[in-house]
Design a protein around this motif. Structure first.
Motif, PDB file in Angstrom:
ATOM      1  N   ASP A  18       0.838  -1.188   0.000  1.00 50.00           N
ATOM      2  CA  ASP A  18       0.000   0.000   0.000  1.00 50.00           C
ATOM      3  C   ASP A  18       0.883   1.251   0.000  1.00 50.00           C
ATOM      4  O   ASP A  18       2.001   1.237   0.545  1.00 50.00           O
ATOM      5  CB  ASP A  18      -0.894  -0.007   1.245  1.00 50.00           C
ATOM      6  CG  ASP A  18      -1.876   1.145   1.258  1.00 50.00           C
ATOM      7  OD1 ASP A  18      -2.878   1.063   0.536  1.00 50.00           O
ATOM      8  OD2 ASP A  18      -1.629   2.121   1.987  1.00 50.00           O
ATOM      9  N   VAL A  19       0.384   2.339  -0.593  1.00 49.26           N
ATOM     10  CA  VAL A  19       1.147   3.595  -0.602  1.00 49.26           C
ATOM     11  C   VAL A  19       1.443   4.049   0.826  1.00 49.26           C
ATOM     12  O   VAL A  19       2.508   4.622   1.109  1.00 49.26           O
ATOM     13  CB  VAL A  19       0.363   4.689  -1.359  1.00 49.26           C
ATOM     14  CG1 VAL A  19       1.067   6.029  -1.243  1.00 49.26           C
ATOM     15  CG2 VAL A  19       0.205   4.305  -2.824  1.00 49.26           C
ATOM     16  N   GLY A  20       0.521   3.763   1.749  1.00 54.05           N
ATOM     17  CA  GLY A  20       0.742   4.144   3.137  1.00 54.05           C
ATOM     18  C   GLY A  20       1.976   3.508   3.739  1.00 54.05           C
ATOM     19  O   GLY A  20       2.602   4.084   4.632  1.00 54.05           O
ATOM     20  N   PHE A  21       2.359   2.308   3.256  1.00 53.95           N
ATOM     21  CA  PHE A  21       3.575   1.675   3.762  1.00 53.95           C
ATOM     22  C   PHE A  21       4.802   2.511   3.420  1.00 53.95           C
ATOM     23  O   PHE A  21       5.684   2.717   4.262  1.00 53.95           O
ATOM     24  CB  PHE A  21       3.729   0.274   3.182  1.00 53.95           C
ATOM     25  CG  PHE A  21       5.091  -0.331   3.441  1.00 53.95           C
ATOM     26  CD1 PHE A  21       5.411  -0.823   4.691  1.00 53.95           C
ATOM     27  CD2 PHE A  21       6.058  -0.358   2.438  1.00 53.95           C
ATOM     28  CE1 PHE A  21       6.669  -1.360   4.943  1.00 53.95           C
ATOM     29  CE2 PHE A  21       7.315  -0.889   2.675  1.00 53.95           C
ATOM     30  CZ  PHE A  21       7.620  -1.392   3.932  1.00 53.95           C
ATOM     31  N   TRP A  22       4.876   3.003   2.178  1.00 55.15           N
ATOM     32  CA  TRP A  22       6.037   3.804   1.780  1.00 55.15           C
ATOM     33  C   TRP A  22       6.066   5.126   2.548  1.00 55.15           C
ATOM     34  O   TRP A  22       7.143   5.617   2.893  1.00 55.15           O
ATOM     35  CB  TRP A  22       6.001   4.059   0.274  1.00 55.15           C
ATOM     36  CG  TRP A  22       6.116   2.819  -0.543  1.00 55.15           C
ATOM     37  CD1 TRP A  22       5.183   2.311  -1.400  1.00 55.15           C
ATOM     38  CD2 TRP A  22       7.213   1.900  -0.568  1.00 55.15           C
ATOM     39  NE1 TRP A  22       5.633   1.148  -1.957  1.00 55.15           N
ATOM     40  CE2 TRP A  22       6.880   0.871  -1.476  1.00 55.15           C
ATOM     41  CE3 TRP A  22       8.449   1.859   0.082  1.00 55.15           C
ATOM     42  CZ2 TRP A  22       7.743  -0.192  -1.746  1.00 55.15           C
ATOM     43  CZ3 TRP A  22       9.311   0.794  -0.184  1.00 55.15           C
ATOM     44  CH2 TRP A  22       8.957  -0.214  -1.089  1.00 55.15           C
TER      45      TRP A  22
END
Length: 573
Positions: free
Chosen positions: A18-22
């Motif tokens: 997920d983009v939130g991980f990055w």
């Protein structure tokens, strides 16, 4: 090898980040990890209820770096190790074989020590190598899903079949009910690896720790929650599960088939179904005499199906300024969709607004324009922040009034940028010459007045809309004249103790351009829309609009001067 005995093929996992991980990794890198490139704990999860056609995925979201967080409901925990390199070359030249073997050794240790029987989630592990270029928001990464290999391979004695050919519909219901009870017994945490056995006609489940207690009186099937959706192939988590079975109980199946249930539990439109689960009959070698860690595989292939890392470019979504801009635009679009479909938000955002006065009115108008998506706001004022200002003027704080006070216009512009970094906000210290007020006769005073007029004229010329938000009526005359001469839209607002006034000056089209082009009309409408957003006026572009409540002119004001009134009225023509 006979035709009935075939090697088992396993469907590999694919990574889903997920983009939130990055975003979380970027924060950790800047605030916590810094130059530390030692391995860090990580968590992911997979799901056994996907629809047909989707590959099994190991997911990482915003909480992946916080191992204290719980996995989403009905998902299965996977233990991970993050190695974040400081330079790209170190990422590319790292010893991939050794990194994978270290993970395999840990899995084998958990198997041989029986720790994986007590906590089967230890069978599911992964490694993530990363390099984060935080200047460009480019991320390089490579996943490994370590899987132990049996020395002699694993074969299937007969083709895989769906579970509805083995169990009746009633038994399938019993299986689901018993599995739910098993999850409840484990504090509501989904159990990825378990046992299935029949007690008469009833289908029951049990944890792996109960194998020795039930194998003597019941036929045991080894079950696992399978993220794969392929009809004839098991998913990747089965590989380490089979290694555990072969090490501890392989001797119990000498020459016999090992029954394995690939449990797939899907809910669609409120209907739960496990009938698409798969039953396997496997020939499994014993590993009970094996002390060394078996060979391990597991590096993920990239999009081109090559053993190489992947790269993701999140420059358009990871920059906090861009994220804020996207969020503001989305909020305005939702408002437009629901309330005013005809509003042209692009024209509003492109409108350049000049705010003359940075006091109570100036601060609040600036905030309002910001909320409506205006991206260019210029403030002008000649005063400094005083101790009485912060309680009334929303862009100032107590610290701004210390040591004589900061310049109002520049300070307000800085605060707008703190609220929303995507705004182009500037401040100018400017004194506006007023009729009826002495200028002075010295050369320096005259030169200063001329410079102020030139600066005012330049500012008005560079903007589309002018807001008159000063304290006195006299200070509004010169900007009104200049704006009228340059055909700029003017919003005139004033506040009293219990009175207010808002006037939108007329914006006449020149006679020779009365038949304007479509693009010109669109620009005019966009400018009017931005003005209407802050003044709540909505009359035609050729007439002034006013919203007045109990306005009374002070007897000392030059508003009562016939000369001043004539000049002001001339500016509106």
């Amino acid at each position: 090898m006979s035709e009935s005995v075939k090697p088992v093929q396993f469907a590999p996992l694919t990574s889903a980040l997920d983009v939130g991980f990055w975003h979380a990794l970027s924060q950790k890198k800047l605030d916590d990890y810094k130059l530390d490139d030692q391995p860090k704990p990580l968590q992911g999860y997979y799901y056994n209820g996907d629809q047909d056609g989707l590959s099994g995925r190991l997911c990482l979201d915003f909480n992946a770096l916080d191992i204290s967080k719980e996995c989403p409901p009905h998902c299965f925990h996977s233990h991970g190790t993050l190695v974040n390199f400081n330079i790209l070359d170190a990422f590319k030249t790292s010893d991939k074989i050794n990194i994978l073997q270290l993970a395999a050794t840990q899995i084998w240790k958990d198997i041989t020590s029986k720790e994986a029987i007590r906590d089967p989630s230890l069978l599911s592990r992964f490694v993530l190598l990363t390099f984060a270029d935080l200047k460009k928001y480019h991320y390089y990464y490579w996943f490994a899903f370590p899987a132990l290999c049996a020395p002699d391979g694993i074969t299937s004695s007969k083709p895989a079949e769906t579970i509805n050919k083995v169990y009746t519909e009633e038994q399938l219901q019993q299986l689901q009910t018993s599995y739910d009870a098993l999850v409840t017994a484990h504090e509501g945490k989904p159990v990825a690896f378990f046992l299935v056995y029949q007690d008469g006609d009833n289908v029951c489940t049990a944890p792996l720790t109960e194998y020795d207690n039930i194998r003597g009186s019941h036929k045991v099937t080894f079950a696992f929650c399978d993220p794969c959706t392929l009809e004839h192939y098991p998913g990747w988590p089965l590989r380490n599960y089979l290694a555990l079975i072969a090490y501890h109980w392989g001797d119990h199946f000498s020459g016999q088939d090992v029954p394995v249930l690939c449990f797939r539990d899907r809910t669609r439109e409120g209907i739960r179904s496990s009938s698409h689960s798969v039953m396997l009959s496997l020939k499994l070698p014993s590993l009970s005499q094996t002390s060394d860690c078996p060979k391990c595989v597991g590096w993920e292939k990239n999009q081109k199906q090559k053993l190489a890392p992947r790269k993701v470019d999140l420059s358009s979504s990871m920059d906090p300024t861009r994220l804020a801009g996207s969020a503001v635009d989305l909020n305005l679009k939702l408002m437009r969709w629901r309330l005013l479909p005809s509003l042209d938000l692009d024209c509003v955002s492109q409108a350049k607004c000049l705010l003359l006065g940075s006091g109570t009115l100036g601060c609040n108008v600036a905030r309002c324009l910001l909320g409506w998506g205006v991206r260019t706001i210029t403030l002008a004022d000649n005063a400094r922040v005083s101790y009485s200002n912060p309680v009334r003027q929303s862009l100032f704080e107590f610290e701004d009034s210390l040591n004589g006070g900061k310049p109002k216009a520049q300070t307000a512009a800085e605060k707008l940028k703190k609220i929303f970094p995507g705004v182009n906000a500037t401040g100018h210290t400017l004194s506006i010459p007023m009729p009826g007020h002495a200028v002075g006769t010295s050369d320096e005073a005259v030169a200063q007045m001329k410079e102020s007029v030139e600066q005012l004229e330049e500012l008005i010329g560079d903007h589309d809309i002018v807001f008159l938000l000063m304290d006195t009526r006299e200070s509004r005359w010169l900007p009104s004249v200049i704006a009228a001469s340059k055909r700029k839209l003017v919003i005139n607002a004033a506040l009293g103790f219990d009175t207010y006034m808002v006037v939108r000056h007329g914006l006449k089209l020149p006679k020779e351009t009365a038949a304007s082009s479509d693009s010109c009309e669109k620009t005019e409408k966009g400018i009017e829309a931005a003005a209407a957003a802050s003044s709540s006026s909505s009359s035609s572009s050729t007439a002034a609009a006013a919203n007045v409540k109990d306005v009374a002119a002070d007897h000392r004001s030059t508003w009562k001067s016939p000369v001043f009134r004539a000049q002001f009225q001339t500016s509106q023509q």
